[in-house]
Scaffold this active site. Sequence first.
Site, PDB file in Angstrom:
ATOM      1  N   LYS A 112      96.613  99.347  61.519  1.00  0.00           N
ATOM      2  CA  LYS A 112      97.695  98.592  60.892  1.00  0.00           C
ATOM      3  C   LYS A 112      98.589  99.505  60.057  1.00  0.00           C
ATOM      4  O   LYS A 112      99.805  99.337  60.046  1.00  0.00           O
ATOM      5  CB  LYS A 112      97.131  97.466  60.024  1.00  0.00           C
ATOM      6  CG  LYS A 112      96.541  96.343  60.848  1.00  0.00           C
ATOM      7  CD  LYS A 112      96.326  95.072  60.048  1.00  0.00           C
ATOM      8  CE  LYS A 112      95.763  94.003  60.966  1.00  0.00           C
ATOM      9  NZ  LYS A 112      95.565  92.725  60.310  1.00  0.00           N
ATOM     10  N   LYS A 195      93.863  93.972  72.919  1.00  0.00           N
ATOM     11  CA  LYS A 195      93.564  92.595  72.525  1.00  0.00           C
ATOM     12  C   LYS A 195      94.851  91.817  72.261  1.00  0.00           C
ATOM     13  O   LYS A 195      95.862  92.396  71.834  1.00  0.00           O
ATOM     14  CB  LYS A 195      92.658  92.577  71.290  1.00  0.00           C
ATOM     15  CG  LYS A 195      93.340  92.856  69.983  1.00  0.00           C
ATOM     16  CD  LYS A 195      92.539  92.364  68.777  1.00  0.00           C
ATOM     17  CE  LYS A 195      93.438  92.465  67.550  1.00  0.00           C
ATOM     18  NZ  LYS A 195      92.958  91.829  66.371  1.00  0.00           N
ATOM     19  N   LYS A 198      98.955  89.052  67.211  1.00  0.00           N
ATOM     20  CA  LYS A 198     100.302  88.608  66.846  1.00  0.00           C
ATOM     21  C   LYS A 198     101.234  89.785  66.573  1.00  0.00           C
ATOM     22  O   LYS A 198     102.412  89.710  66.818  1.00  0.00           O
ATOM     23  CB  LYS A 198     100.258  87.674  65.643  1.00  0.00           C
ATOM     24  CG  LYS A 198      99.784  88.352  64.360  1.00  0.00           C
ATOM     25  CD  LYS A 198      99.943  87.409  63.197  1.00  0.00           C
ATOM     26  CE  LYS A 198      99.602  88.101  61.890  1.00  0.00           C
ATOM     27  NZ  LYS A 198      98.215  88.582  61.799  1.00  0.00           N
TER      28      LYS A 198
END
Length: 332
Positions: A112, A195, A198
Site C-alpha cells: 500500500k 486478488k 478496490k
Amino acid sequence: RPRVLSGIQPTAGSFHLGNYLGAVRQWVALQETHDAFYMVVDLHAITVPQDPKELRANTRLAAAQLLAAGLDPDRCTLFVQSHVPEHAQLGWVMNCLTGFGEASRMTQFKDKAARHGADRASVGLFTYPILQVADILLYQAHEVPVGEDQRQHIELTRDLAERFNGRFGQTFTVPNPYILKETAKIYDLQDPGVKMSKSASTPKGLINLLDDPRTTAKKVRSAVTDTDTVVRFDPEHKPGVSNLLTIYSTLTGTSVAELEQRYEGKGYGALKTDLAEVMVEFVTPFRERTEQYLGDPETLDAVLAKGAEKARSVAGETLARVYDRIGFLPAK
Ligand code: AQP
C-alpha cells in the site's frame, strides 16, 4: 460458544465480491455457531485520506450492506469501531510492544505504501496491523474470519498476544485465522493473477455488489479466461476459469466437479453467460435490501448503538485488565 471477531473498511462505498466471498459470507454463517462481533473499521479507513462527509455516509452504507448480506443484530454484535474507544487505547499499548522491524515486515503495508508513495504514506498506515491486533485481542476472539491477505496480520496478533501473556501473565486468548481455502482469495476478473481489490483492480475486473446488475453481468461475460476451451478447475494453468468456477460454486452451492461436468464440451461462453445470470440473481436482492436499510437511518443507528454498548462492555473489561497488568495507576 467460541468467539469470533472481524471487521471491514467503510472506504469504497460498495463491498466487492472478494470482500463478500472471502469474509462477509463466513461472518453470516458463524453468527449461528459463535459469539460473533463484527465491526465497520472506520479507524482503519483514515489511514489514507478520507472526505469526512463520505466517510460518514460510507460507514452507514457498510453497516447496511452487512445487514443486507444476512447479519442479524439479534445473533451477532454489529458496531462501528470508533464508537468503542478501547480500540485506540489498546492499540497504543500494542504499538509499544511491537518492534519497529517487526512492523516493517508487514507486506500489506509495503504494497500500500508503494501505491501511495512511500513518503506520503501515513504513520497510521504503518501501524494499522497493530491496531488490528488490538481489535482482535480486546474481544478475546478464538477465531478471525478473513481473506488470505490478512493471514500475516493474524500471525502478528498471535505473536503479540503470546508476548504480552509471557511478560505480564495470561491475559489474552491467542486467536486462530479462519480462512476458507476455496474462497481465501478471489481474483480480479481481468487479471486473474492478482486478488480482486478496490484499489488495485481495474473497474472491469472488480465486481462491486452495488453496481447496476447489468454492468455486473457484462463484467462477468467479459472476464479474461485463456485460449483453451475446456472448463476445468486448475488455478495454476487456468486461473481465470478457476476463479469463475470458485465464484459460481460458492454462490450456488454446486460443487466445482459438478460444474466441470455440466460445462463439458460447452466452452467458456456458456459458463460465463450462466454465471452472469447467477450473479444478477445475487446482487439484485442484495442491492434492494441495502437500500431498504439505508432508507431507515434511525433503525440502523439504533442497531449500531446497541452493538457498541455490548462491544464496550467486553472491550472495557479486557482493557481494564491490561492497564492493571502493565502497571498503570488506577484513576480514582
Ligand atoms: N480478493 C479477495 N478475496 C478474498 N477476500 C478478500 N478480502 C478483501 N479482498 C479479498 C477480505 O475482505 C475483508 C475486508 O477487507 P478490507 O476491509 O481490507 O476491505 P477492502 O479494503 O475493501 O479490501 P481490498 O479491496 O483488498 O482493499 P485494498 O485494495 O485497500 O487492499 C478482509 O477479511 C479481507 O481479507
